[in-house]
Design an enzyme around this catalytic site. Sequence first.
Site, short mmCIF file in Angstrom:
data_model
loop_
_atom_site.label_atom_id
_atom_site.label_comp_id
_atom_site.label_asym_id
_atom_site.label_seq_id
_atom_site.Cartn_x
_atom_site.Cartn_y
_atom_site.Cartn_z
NE ARG A 23 -3.22 0.56 3.24
CZ ARG A 23 -3.43 0.50 4.55
NH1 ARG A 23 -2.76 1.28 5.37
NH2 ARG A 23 -4.31 -0.33 5.06
CE1 TYR A 24 0.48 4.21 4.02
CE2 TYR A 24 0.87 2.03 4.93
CZ TYR A 24 0.17 3.21 4.93
OH TYR A 24 -0.85 3.39 5.82
NE ARG A 62 6.01 2.62 4.96
CZ ARG A 62 5.27 3.68 5.30
NH1 ARG A 62 4.59 3.69 6.43
NH2 ARG A 62 5.20 4.71 4.49
CB CYS A 86 -4.17 -15.56 15.95
SG CYS A 86 -4.15 -14.46 14.54
CB CYS A 90 -8.23 -10.02 18.85
SG CYS A 90 -6.51 -10.34 19.25
CB CYS A 139 -9.22 -9.63 14.56
SG CYS A 139 -7.97 -9.78 13.26
NE ARG A 179 -4.32 -7.65 7.76
CZ ARG A 179 -3.14 -7.40 8.33
NH1 ARG A 179 -2.59 -8.27 9.15
NH2 ARG A 179 -2.50 -6.30 8.06
CG ASP A 237 -9.17 -0.64 11.12
OD1 ASP A 237 -8.91 0.58 11.14
OD2 ASP A 237 -8.31 -1.52 11.05
CG ASP A 268 -5.16 1.59 8.48
OD1 ASP A 268 -5.02 2.19 7.39
OD2 ASP A 268 -4.45 0.63 8.83
CE LYS A 277 -0.89 1.39 10.01
NZ LYS A 277 -0.50 0.74 8.74
C1 LIG Z 1 0.19 -0.37 8.71
C2 LIG Z 1 0.72 -0.87 7.47
C3 LIG Z 1 2.07 -0.69 7.14
C4 LIG Z 1 3.06 -0.02 8.06
O1 LIG Z 1 2.76 1.29 8.35
P1 LIG Z 1 3.69 2.13 9.33
O2 LIG Z 1 2.97 3.41 9.49
O3 LIG Z 1 5.03 2.27 8.68
O4 LIG Z 1 3.80 1.34 10.60
C5 LIG Z 1 2.50 -1.15 5.93
N1 LIG Z 1 1.67 -1.76 5.06
C6 LIG Z 1 0.38 -1.95 5.35
C7 LIG Z 1 -0.50 -2.61 4.36
C8 LIG Z 1 -0.15 -1.52 6.57
O5 LIG Z 1 -1.43 -1.72 6.87
S1 SF4 Z 2 -5.61 -8.77 16.06
FE1 SF4 Z 2 -6.25 -10.37 14.61
S2 SF4 Z 2 -4.38 -10.96 13.54
FE2 SF4 Z 2 -3.76 -9.89 15.42
S3 SF4 Z 2 -3.50 -11.48 16.98
FE3 SF4 Z 2 -5.58 -10.73 17.17
S4 SF4 Z 2 -6.80 -12.11 15.89
FE4 SF4 Z 2 -4.68 -12.38 15.27
#
Ligand SMILES: *Cc1c(COP(=O)(O)O)cnc(C)c1O
Ligand code: SF4
Length: 408
Positions: free
Chosen positions: A138-139, A142, A151, A155, A158, A160, A319, A356, A363
Amino acid sequence: MQDNSRTGGIVETDEPPGERLNISTVSHQKKTGPYIHRVPSQLWNDWRWQMLNRIRSIPELLKRFPGLNCSSDLERVASVYPMAITPYYASLIRRLDTSDPVFAMSVPQPAELCDPPFLSPDPLGEEKKMPVPGLVHRYPDRALVMATTMCAMYCRHCTRKRVAGSKESFIGASELARIVDYIRSTPAIKDVIISGGDPFTLPIDILERIIASVRSVPSVEIIRIGTRTPVVLPQRITSELTAMLRKYHPLWINTHFNHPVEITPESAAACARISDAGIPMGNQTVLLRGINDDPAIMEELCRGLVRMRVRPYYLFQCDLVKGVEHFRTPLRRGLEIMEYLRGRVSGLAIPTFVVDAPGGAGKIPLLPRYIVDHQPTFTELRNAEHRRVQYPEPATGHPSDGPHSPEA
Ligand SMILES: *Cc1c(COP(=O)(O)O)cnc(C)c1O
Ligand code: SF4
């Protein structure tokens, strides 16, 4: 420091594992929470035993918490969003209702099935930002590898939820090869985040294969790992694991503490083992209604984190994910917490509050309003005590001249 009040209703014995347990042979009993599991400490301290004995179903939940009064809907919730609670994490529960933060973060609730229409399974649009399966880019600099969908603990909040636990699997060799090819052919990527799921649920050889493959790309400068195991499965941070990790420096770990009750002798020792391996640790907290949306709780959490050498990195606004609406707070709440922390606690203990943004916008940091007025010759600011001060701009130059011109 041993604090027995944090070990649940566990009966630990000094017997070697495998020996037949009989209640009369129990050497010491720490009974302070409602969780019941009789097991020798050698097994309790073994992360594989913890993984194998996760609470995965409502009948198992009732078996471990005989006092629990649960609604029949929970089976349905757990079939939509899987449940897993390690015995260790379950032993931190003190009250069998959502007033208990550990209970609220780990035990399914009927509210998870009540979604307003604007929620989505993938609010960050991660699926659309995958150039190859299992890699979110996305960036520019990174990329995030989804190493596994498993996991130790699922959570309830979560982000995801669409992937975590739906089936417990990890990236295969050919998928990994495609990911590494993409990273190699995209030298702008300097920082690779190994996430999931929780990468530390993987067997060490598979985890090492992933880290080593990413490290083999010369343009990758740093590797980050996102893991909640120090919090929910601290036994996982073995000397074998840290010895493997330290071969791949510069490596950073971000973990996920949300509440001061998660800071225990076990989780503190796990963080110390990571730091002692030369791995700097950060923490990403999710702001959760009724759990940590309170300035004093957040202060206690952040102070506890820096005492463990864990730097509060992000405080995430919840989120817009399906199944987590009951945890969401107004944005104003996060700003109030940031306002409270600044000026009161060490700057090292203050995270950045971020949203986010929906639709994969990334973010966005949010701050209380410290700029009161913005004029060509001066800017009026206010400090944490709401005292106003004027900061004169440089005599030679207008704010909009420079490359970093601020937007008022
Ligand atoms: C959060 C995230 C990052 C890292 O973001 P930072 O602000 O550098 O911590 C990189 N890629 C994705 C897809 C993310 O969701
Ligand atoms: S937030 Fe989601 S991905 Fe992270 S430890 Fe918890 S369940 Fe697993």
